[in-house]
Structures are given as structure tokens and as C-alpha cells.
Design a protein around this motif. Structure first.
Motif, PDB file in Angstrom:
ATOM      1  N   SER A 195       0.848  -1.187   0.000  1.00  0.00           N
ATOM      2  CA  SER A 195       0.000   0.000   0.000  1.00  0.00           C
ATOM      3  C   SER A 195       0.888   1.242   0.000  1.00  0.00           C
ATOM      4  O   SER A 195       2.111   1.159   0.174  1.00  0.00           O
ATOM      5  N   SER A 223       1.111   3.589   2.258  1.00  0.00           N
ATOM      6  CA  SER A 223       1.760   3.788   3.560  1.00  0.00           C
ATOM      7  C   SER A 223       2.936   2.835   3.737  1.00  0.00           C
ATOM      8  O   SER A 223       3.978   3.212   4.299  1.00  0.00           O
ATOM      9  N   GLU A 224       2.800   1.608   3.259  1.00  0.00           N
ATOM     10  CA  GLU A 224       3.889   0.639   3.360  1.00  0.00           C
ATOM     11  C   GLU A 224       5.063   1.038   2.477  1.00  0.00           C
ATOM     12  O   GLU A 224       6.224   0.852   2.860  1.00  0.00           O
ATOM     13  N   THR A 258      -0.127  11.982  -2.675  1.00  0.00           N
ATOM     14  CA  THR A 258      -0.170  10.798  -1.816  1.00  0.00           C
ATOM     15  C   THR A 258       1.051  10.732  -0.917  1.00  0.00           C
ATOM     16  O   THR A 258       0.943  10.405   0.277  1.00  0.00           O
ATOM     17  N   GLN A 307       0.782  10.791   3.121  1.00  0.00           N
ATOM     18  CA  GLN A 307       1.287   9.694   3.948  1.00  0.00           C
ATOM     19  C   GLN A 307       2.343  10.172   4.936  1.00  0.00           C
ATOM     20  O   GLN A 307       2.395   9.703   6.087  1.00  0.00           O
ATOM     21  N   LYS A 325       0.483  11.786   7.743  1.00  0.00           N
ATOM     22  CA  LYS A 325      -0.134  10.782   8.605  1.00  0.00           C
ATOM     23  C   LYS A 325       0.884  10.191   9.576  1.00  0.00           C
ATOM     24  O   LYS A 325       0.587   9.985  10.759  1.00  0.00           O
ATOM     25  N   LEU A 326       2.087   9.911   9.082  1.00  0.00           N
ATOM     26  CA  LEU A 326       3.133   9.376   9.953  1.00  0.00           C
ATOM     27  C   LEU A 326       3.547  10.403  11.005  1.00  0.00           C
ATOM     28  O   LEU A 326       3.843  10.057  12.154  1.00  0.00           O
ATOM     29  N   MET A 334       5.094  -1.801   9.811  1.00  0.00           N
ATOM     30  CA  MET A 334       4.327  -1.467   8.623  1.00  0.00           C
ATOM     31  C   MET A 334       4.854  -2.203   7.398  1.00  0.00           C
ATOM     32  O   MET A 334       4.091  -2.704   6.572  1.00  0.00           O
TER      33      MET A 334
END
Length: 257
Positions: free
Chosen positions: A172, A174-175, A220, A224, A227-228, A253
Motif C-alpha cells: 500500500s 503507507s507501506e 499521496t 502519507q 499521517k506518519l 508497517m
């Protein structure tokens, strides 16, 4: 003359012409080289290193300067001493696609190959140890240990390419970001007060370039990273600086991929 053409002509001759930013260096520079242990030269004895250093020259690359252009005749190879280089190709519609990064101790070039498949460019100021391809091939042919080390690096590069394919196909967004941050930290290190404490380093690429490498959009990537940050996994001090606050969280993750 078009500036790019002029630069290409210059770069294709630098190994032979010895420009102002390329110079011979004393044996002590090789013996005390910070990347010797991790580079191909780490397989050599001091006597062998002394012979190799007579074949090499130290060259400084400025930001945006190319060591090689895709499709040109392969005339030289090099060890990266400092800085980071990007390996890229042009897509059918003329866009640049970054396919890899080269860090200190990495090897640049392909002995026994006629031409460069990709363009290699300095992301910032960098320093490399360059060799004429023919000289390096001759030296390599008599050094089994160095040949094996180069073969191992070639396999590592192949494994990295396969890993990147898996990353792009299965992970994904995030990964992918978590994996990229960990891989960057492991290659370039950073400032840390303790072995497991927060570590700060500068990203080698802009967010747009990171998006290209990871197959994402710049929006994106930014989302991300934010978010982190909100989750307390990383901090963003400013510019390209990143502080990893919770390495275990990033690893979890990537392990979930």
C-alpha cells in the motif's frame, strides 16, 4: 550548441581528458578511504590497493552533472565516495523515471558491457573514484576476490529490482513510504543520540521524485508523510529533513506487506 549535447560530449570524455575537477590522489587517500571497507576495494590487500590507485582518479560531480548518459559508449566506471547519484531512464513520452539510487561505497558502471543502459546523475555535490573501463577490466581479470564481490553486488542489484517490483505491485502507499524511509536511513545513516533513539537525516529526493520512485502521486506522498507525523512515528523539522521517532513502528508497517 545545445547545453545538454555539450554536457554529454564533455561527460563522455571526462575519463580520458582529466577535467579540472578530476585529479590523481596519493596512496594514503585510498588506504584511509572512509568507504573502503564497504566498497569493492575492501577485498584488496594494501599492495593491491596501491596498484589500483595508480589507475584511478578522484572526480567531483556537481548537482545535476551526469557521470553517464543512457546509450553512450561505456568508457569508465567508478566507486561513489560521497554524495548520492540517481539512475534514471526516459519513458516513451519523454518523462524521467528514477530506477535506483547509488550511495557512498556503491559501484557505478558495468565492466565488459559496451554501453550504458541508464543515465547516472549526481543529486547533489558528490565525489567518485573513476577508472578507465579497460584499465579496470584488466585489473579485475587478475583479482578473483574483487570479481566475486562485483558479482555479489550484481546479484544484490537484481534482488533489489525484484524487491522493488514486489513493492510496487503489493504494498500500500503507507507501506511504500515506510519502506522507503527505512531503506534511506539504512543507506545514508543520520544523527542519533543513541542506537535506538530518534534519528534525523535529509531525504535525497524531492517529494515529487519520491513519488516517481514509489509509483505514487506527490499528493499521496505528502499525505502519507503527514499521517506518519500525526501518528508520532516521524517528525518533519523542515526542508527535506526527516526524524524517525519510532523505527519499530515503521518496520511493523513494512513487515505487514
Amino acid at each position: 550548441m545545445d547545453a545538454r549535447v555539450g554536457t554529454k560530449m564533455l561527460d563522455s570524455c571526462t575519463i580520458l581528458a582529466r577535467p579540472d575537477d578530476e585529479e590523481r590522489f596519493p596512496t594514503s587517500v585510498c588506504t584511509d578511504c572512509a568507504v573502503r571497507r564497504d566498497s569493492l576495494c575492501g577485498t584488496l590487500t594494501d599492495a593491491e590497493l596501491s596498484r589500483l590507485h595508480r589507475l584511478g582518479r578522484r572526480r567531483r560531480l556537481r548537482r545535476g552533472e551526469a557521470f553517464a548518459w543512457a546509450g553512450e559508449e561505456s568508457r569508465g566506471c567508478a566507486n561513489v565516495l560521497s554524495g548520492i547519484l540517481k539512475v534514471s531512464a526516459l519513458t516513451a513520452d519523454g518523462r524521467e523515471q528514477i530506477v535506483g539510487l547509488l550511495y557512498p561505497s556503491d559501484f557505478v558502471g558495468q565492466p565488459f558491457v559496451g554501453s550504458f543502459e541508464f543515465t547516472v546523475t549526481a543529486l547533489g555535490d558528490a565525489e567518485i573514484c573513476t577508472f578507465r573501463k579497460s584499465d579496470f577490466e584488466g585489473f579485475l581479470s587478475t583479482r578473483n576476490g574483487m570479481t566475486q564481490a562485483l558479482l555479489c553486488r550484481t546479484f544484490d542489484t537484481l534482488s533489489d529490482a525484484r524487491r522493488r517490483m514486489l513493492l510496487l505491485g503489493r504494498q500500500s502507499a503507507s507501506e511504500r513510504i515506510a519502506d522507503f524511509l527505512l531503506q534511506t536511513f539504512e543507506r545514508i545513516g543520520g544523527c542519533s543520540a543513541s542506537s535506538n533513539g530518534p534519528v534525523t537525516f535529509d531525504l535525497p529526493l524531492s517529494r515529487g521524485a519520491i513519488a516517481d520512485v514509489l509509483g505514487l502521486t506527490i499528493e499521496t506522498v505528502s499525505r502519507q508523510m503527514t499521517k506518519l507525523k500525526v501518528a508520532g512515528v516521524i517528525a518533519l523539522p523542515g526542508g527535506r529533513a526527516v526524524t524517525i521517532l519510532k523505527r519499530d513502528a515503521l518496520r511493523r508497517m513494512t513487515d505487514a506487506a
